[in-house]
Design an enzyme around this catalytic site. Sequence first.
Site, PDB file in Angstrom:
ATOM      1  N   GLY A 130       0.885  -1.150  -0.154  1.00 36.15           N
ATOM      2  CA  GLY A 130      -0.120  -0.148   0.141  1.00 36.15           C
ATOM      3  C   GLY A 130       0.733   1.254  -0.045  1.00 36.15           C
ATOM      4  O   GLY A 130       1.545   1.597   1.055  1.00 36.15           O
ATOM      5  N   ILE A 183      -0.107   6.169   5.017  1.00 44.29           N
ATOM      6  CA  ILE A 183       0.786   5.313   6.227  1.00 44.29           C
ATOM      7  C   ILE A 183       1.852   4.632   5.649  1.00 44.29           C
ATOM      8  O   ILE A 183       3.004   4.738   6.332  1.00 44.29           O
ATOM      9  CB  ILE A 183      -0.401   4.716   7.112  1.00 44.29           C
ATOM     10  N   GLU A 209       2.165  -1.315  -4.668  1.00 45.51           N
ATOM     11  CA  GLU A 209       0.931  -0.604  -4.714  1.00 45.51           C
ATOM     12  C   GLU A 209       0.069  -1.248  -5.936  1.00 45.51           C
ATOM     13  O   GLU A 209       0.399  -1.220  -7.110  1.00 45.51           O
ATOM     14  CB  GLU A 209       1.089   0.813  -4.868  1.00 45.51           C
ATOM     15  N   ALA A 258      -0.330  -1.725   4.865  1.00 45.46           N
ATOM     16  CA  ALA A 258      -0.808  -0.486   5.249  1.00 45.46           C
ATOM     17  C   ALA A 258      -1.920  -0.155   3.987  1.00 45.46           C
ATOM     18  O   ALA A 258      -1.769   0.699   3.150  1.00 45.46           O
ATOM     19  CB  ALA A 258       0.090   0.479   5.098  1.00 45.46           C
ATOM     20  N   ARG A 302      -7.704   1.770   6.310  1.00 44.59           N
ATOM     21  CA  ARG A 302      -8.443   1.683   7.517  1.00 44.59           C
ATOM     22  C   ARG A 302      -9.887   1.604   7.577  1.00 44.59           C
ATOM     23  O   ARG A 302     -10.356   2.068   6.671  1.00 44.59           O
ATOM     24  CB  ARG A 302      -8.090   2.969   8.688  1.00 44.59           C
ATOM     25  N   HIS A 307      11.726  38.310   4.260  1.00 44.27           N
ATOM     26  CA  HIS A 307      12.952  37.684   3.309  1.00 44.27           C
ATOM     27  C   HIS A 307      14.317  37.371   4.550  1.00 44.27           C
ATOM     28  O   HIS A 307      14.318  38.197   5.167  1.00 44.27           O
ATOM     29  CB  HIS A 307      13.250  38.572   2.371  1.00 44.27           C
TER      30      HIS A 307
HETATM   31  P1  FAD Z   1      -9.483   7.303  16.990  1.00 43.49           P
HETATM   32  O1  FAD Z   1      -8.535   8.275  17.273  1.00 43.49           O
HETATM   33  O2  FAD Z   1      -9.412   5.936  16.477  1.00 43.49           O
HETATM   34  O3  FAD Z   1     -10.081   7.227  18.532  1.00 43.49           O
HETATM   35  C1  FAD Z   1     -11.409   6.468  18.932  1.00 43.49           C
HETATM   36  C2  FAD Z   1     -11.296   6.029  20.213  1.00 43.49           C
HETATM   37  O4  FAD Z   1     -12.305   5.350  20.642  1.00 43.49           O
HETATM   38  C3  FAD Z   1     -10.245   5.076  20.702  1.00 43.49           C
HETATM   39  O5  FAD Z   1      -9.398   5.611  21.869  1.00 43.49           O
HETATM   40  C4  FAD Z   1     -10.847   3.787  20.922  1.00 43.49           C
HETATM   41  O6  FAD Z   1     -10.138   2.910  22.087  1.00 43.49           O
HETATM   42  C5  FAD Z   1     -12.332   4.239  21.504  1.00 43.49           C
HETATM   43  N1  FAD Z   1     -13.117   3.419  21.418  1.00 43.49           N
HETATM   44  C6  FAD Z   1     -13.812   2.995  20.281  1.00 43.49           C
HETATM   45  N2  FAD Z   1     -14.979   2.301  20.306  1.00 43.49           N
HETATM   46  C7  FAD Z   1     -15.146   2.262  21.671  1.00 43.49           C
HETATM   47  C8  FAD Z   1     -16.310   1.803  22.631  1.00 43.49           C
HETATM   48  N3  FAD Z   1     -17.382   1.251  22.223  1.00 43.49           N
HETATM   49  N4  FAD Z   1     -16.163   2.509  23.941  1.00 43.49           N
HETATM   50  C9  FAD Z   1     -15.321   3.019  24.348  1.00 43.49           C
HETATM   51  N5  FAD Z   1     -14.163   3.343  23.687  1.00 43.49           N
HETATM   52  C10 FAD Z   1     -14.329   2.969  22.301  1.00 43.49           C
HETATM   53  N6  FAD Z   1      -4.272  11.629  10.834  1.00 43.49           N
HETATM   54  C11 FAD Z   1      -3.767  12.946  10.724  1.00 43.49           C
HETATM   55  O7  FAD Z   1      -4.581  13.973  10.500  1.00 43.49           O
HETATM   56  N7  FAD Z   1      -2.277  13.258  10.707  1.00 43.49           N
HETATM   57  C12 FAD Z   1      -1.540  12.267  10.873  1.00 43.49           C
HETATM   58  O8  FAD Z   1      -0.352  12.787  10.623  1.00 43.49           O
HETATM   59  C13 FAD Z   1      -1.876  11.105  10.797  1.00 43.49           C
HETATM   60  N8  FAD Z   1      -1.046  10.079  10.791  1.00 43.49           N
HETATM   61  C14 FAD Z   1      -1.438   8.800  11.193  1.00 43.49           C
HETATM   62  C15 FAD Z   1      -0.486   7.782  11.317  1.00 43.49           C
HETATM   63  C16 FAD Z   1      -0.810   6.450  11.503  1.00 43.49           C
HETATM   64  C17 FAD Z   1       0.308   5.222  11.694  1.00 43.49           C
HETATM   65  C18 FAD Z   1      -2.102   6.083  11.692  1.00 43.49           C
HETATM   66  C19 FAD Z   1      -2.657   4.813  11.985  1.00 43.49           C
HETATM   67  C20 FAD Z   1      -3.254   6.986  11.651  1.00 43.49           C
HETATM   68  C21 FAD Z   1      -2.753   8.439  11.274  1.00 43.49           C
HETATM   69  N9  FAD Z   1      -3.553   9.613  11.175  1.00 43.49           N
HETATM   70  C22 FAD Z   1      -3.194  10.810  11.025  1.00 43.49           C
HETATM   71  C23 FAD Z   1      -5.003   9.532  11.300  1.00 43.49           C
HETATM   72  C24 FAD Z   1      -5.800   9.644  12.700  1.00 43.49           C
HETATM   73  O9  FAD Z   1      -5.167   8.861  13.688  1.00 43.49           O
HETATM   74  C25 FAD Z   1      -7.283   9.233  12.640  1.00 43.49           C
HETATM   75  O10 FAD Z   1      -7.942  10.128  11.638  1.00 43.49           O
HETATM   76  C26 FAD Z   1      -7.816  10.059  14.071  1.00 43.49           C
HETATM   77  O11 FAD Z   1      -7.181   9.362  15.243  1.00 43.49           O
HETATM   78  C27 FAD Z   1      -9.520   9.826  14.009  1.00 43.49           C
HETATM   79  O12 FAD Z   1      -9.854  10.064  15.267  1.00 43.49           O
HETATM   80  P2  FAD Z   1     -11.199   9.632  16.155  1.00 43.49           P
HETATM   81  O13 FAD Z   1     -11.570  10.226  17.228  1.00 43.49           O
HETATM   82  O14 FAD Z   1     -12.166   9.445  14.917  1.00 43.49           O
HETATM   83  O15 FAD Z   1     -10.797   8.027  16.160  1.00 43.49           O
HETATM   84  P1  AMP Z   2      -4.781   4.389   1.891  1.00 45.26           P
HETATM   85  O1  AMP Z   2      -6.119   3.444   1.740  1.00 45.26           O
HETATM   86  O2  AMP Z   2      -4.491   5.485   1.426  1.00 45.26           O
HETATM   87  O3  AMP Z   2      -3.983   4.050   3.337  1.00 45.26           O
HETATM   88  O4  AMP Z   2      -3.969   3.223   0.751  1.00 45.26           O
HETATM   89  C1  AMP Z   2      -4.112   2.061   0.822  1.00 45.26           C
HETATM   90  C2  AMP Z   2      -3.628   1.317  -0.636  1.00 45.26           C
HETATM   91  O5  AMP Z   2      -3.216   0.173  -0.437  1.00 45.26           O
HETATM   92  C3  AMP Z   2      -4.261   1.659  -1.626  1.00 45.26           C
HETATM   93  O6  AMP Z   2      -3.857   2.474  -2.505  1.00 45.26           O
HETATM   94  C4  AMP Z   2      -4.459   0.355  -2.267  1.00 45.26           C
HETATM   95  O7  AMP Z   2      -4.788   0.359  -3.617  1.00 45.26           O
HETATM   96  C5  AMP Z   2      -3.458  -0.406  -1.852  1.00 45.26           C
HETATM   97  N1  AMP Z   2      -3.582  -1.859  -1.685  1.00 45.26           N
HETATM   98  C6  AMP Z   2      -4.701  -2.547  -1.399  1.00 45.26           C
HETATM   99  N2  AMP Z   2      -4.591  -3.779  -1.260  1.00 45.26           N
HETATM  100  C7  AMP Z   2      -3.359  -4.351  -1.792  1.00 45.26           C
HETATM  101  C8  AMP Z   2      -2.638  -5.296  -2.613  1.00 45.26           C
HETATM  102  N3  AMP Z   2      -3.124  -6.597  -2.243  1.00 45.26           N
HETATM  103  N4  AMP Z   2      -1.540  -5.322  -2.755  1.00 45.26           N
HETATM  104  C9  AMP Z   2      -0.992  -4.049  -3.111  1.00 45.26           C
HETATM  105  N5  AMP Z   2      -1.441  -2.560  -2.843  1.00 45.26           N
HETATM  106  C10 AMP Z   2      -2.788  -2.870  -2.233  1.00 45.26           C
END
Ligand code: FAD
Ligand code: AMP
Length: 471
Positions: free
Chosen positions: A182, A186, A205, A270, A273, A445
């Site tokens: 992917g 991420i 990809e 990756a 999500r 600047h």
């Molecule tokens: P989440 O952060 O997922 O929080 C949900 C919370 O709810 C969790 O703590 C969970 O435990 C809790 N929960 C769920 N169900 C229940 C339940 N039934 N009862 C009680 N608690 C519950 N976004 C950016 O904007 N910038 C970035 O640089 C960025 N980098 C990222 C890097 C990685 C590796 C990853 C995985 C994600 C990244 N993201 C980034 C995405 C970002 O983390 C999410 O968009 C964001 O966290 C979403 O916020 P949220 O509050 O919707 O959900």
């Molecule tokens: P994102 O949803 O932006 O995090 O990107 C995930 C990426 O993974 C997408 O661009 C998909 O096309 C790619 N992807 C999903 N499944 C596969 C796979 N089996 N092999 C290679 N790439 C994949």
Amino acid sequence: MQEFDVVVIGAGPGGYVAAIRAAQLGFKVACVEKASSLGGTCLNVGCIPSKVLLETAHRFHQAKHEFSEHGISVGEVKIDVPTMLGRKANIVGQLTSGIAQLFQANGITRIEGLGKLRANKTVEITAADGKTSTIQAKKGVILAFGSVPVEIPPARTDGKNIVDSTGALAFDRVPEKLGVIGAGVIGLELGSVWQALGSEVVVFEALENFLPMADKQLATEALKIYKKQGLDIKLGAKVQKAENKGQGVEVTVEVAGEKQVYMFDKLLVAVGRKPNTSQDLVEGTAVKIGERGFIEVDEQCRTAEPGVFAIGDCVRGAMLAHKAEEEGVMAAEVIANEHAEVRYDLIPSVIYTAPEVAWVGKTEEELKAAGIAYNKGDFPFAANGRAKAMNTAAGFVKVLTDAQTGEILGSHIIGPCASELLHELVITMNFYGNSEDITLTMHAHPTLAEAVHEAAMAADNRAIHKVNKKR
Ligand code: FAD
Ligand code: AMP
């Protein structure tokens, strides 16, 4: 039954921000979070830890490959992975406990346990020891369940050699060979962390197009730079099988109808999500969960159940922390009968690699498809003195304006501090401003921001530090 005005389920950037805003508006608020640490994906295993590692990787790379150009010699440059991970854990700990302090300061009741929405704005909570209790929300409930990594059948994660993003934030040493499935944000960020630290990284990809959601010129430049850095990005490469063979992972990939086999020490899956939802969490209510698991909401995040809102990664739209935060603020304000909206057309996107890639608004391709006449102003960092001094002169700023009014419709940056520079343009666009608003603003600047100034001037064919194209 304990009563609150507002109950929030989930304490990620959506939920904790909603809880704080609701408390600011005078409500008695409870926030139910199943994890022992607040902050959700973003603070614990997402935005923050990934940026901590990117920073270390970038500095390591500079020390190893760029310091000598400045005349600085540092001897052998080595990375101590446990120290890097310790620093990450420390920062995550500081920020998550900071949320706990904010909850306390705002009088928010934190309840640890799994929250489930039930009829009439009640929330059933199951604590870690299995005990259940129920609380009542008088004014509103905000669901902020967040998201979890997508799993694909050909590459099931095992937590050791085949991992998701959480695993790739915690490798105990630099893998010699790392495969990434992917080329999304991420995959690129975590792939480039380990590549900069010394791994040989191959990114598979399935799509032929690189970063299809980005402006084509931006995506093309990013691909060129990543490849030059040594990230081996294979487009049109669909992973069909990944098998843990003990010492490593064997990955079978289909490229143009042909099978190819690779061996890696570690494989990062990756591929996106998905919302962390299930029917059981909303049983007995009118809340609808759509086909792909997203809770169905209107523009103001109302679900079909009266008084119940859903925000962040568990609803439609970009899965980004700042989008979740803005929706959290909006939901709390709507519950307080205030006017509130989110500018969904102005959600900034950033890839925090070195260089950074950042954009907001329309791409050239979108403007063409919509038949909107536009002007393009761009400016290369190679002609910006500050970028030269920083040794980061790759990339450009590009501003797309309405040909009639000059309103900025799209902004695209690849280069140093692109994530920070973008916000001058985001603010201008939020005020429906045009390129002239930036042209007429004095910029210090020498700064990187001068590249934004010049790109805005170029949209009117009046850039100073480059030759303007004849129109
Ligand atoms: P989440 O952060 O997922 O929080 C949900 C919370 O709810 C969790 O703590 C969970 O435990 C809790 N929960 C769920 N169900 C229940 C339940 N039934 N009862 C009680 N608690 C519950 N976004 C950016 O904007 N910038 C970035 O640089 C960025 N980098 C990222 C890097 C990685 C590796 C990853 C995985 C994600 C990244 N993201 C980034 C995405 C970002 O983390 C999410 O968009 C964001 O966290 C979403 O916020 P949220 O509050 O919707 O959900
Ligand atoms: P994102 O949803 O932006 O995090 O990107 C995930 C990426 O993974 C997408 O661009 C998909 O096309 C790619 N992807 C999903 N499944 C596969 C796979 N089996 N092999 C290679 N790439 C994949």
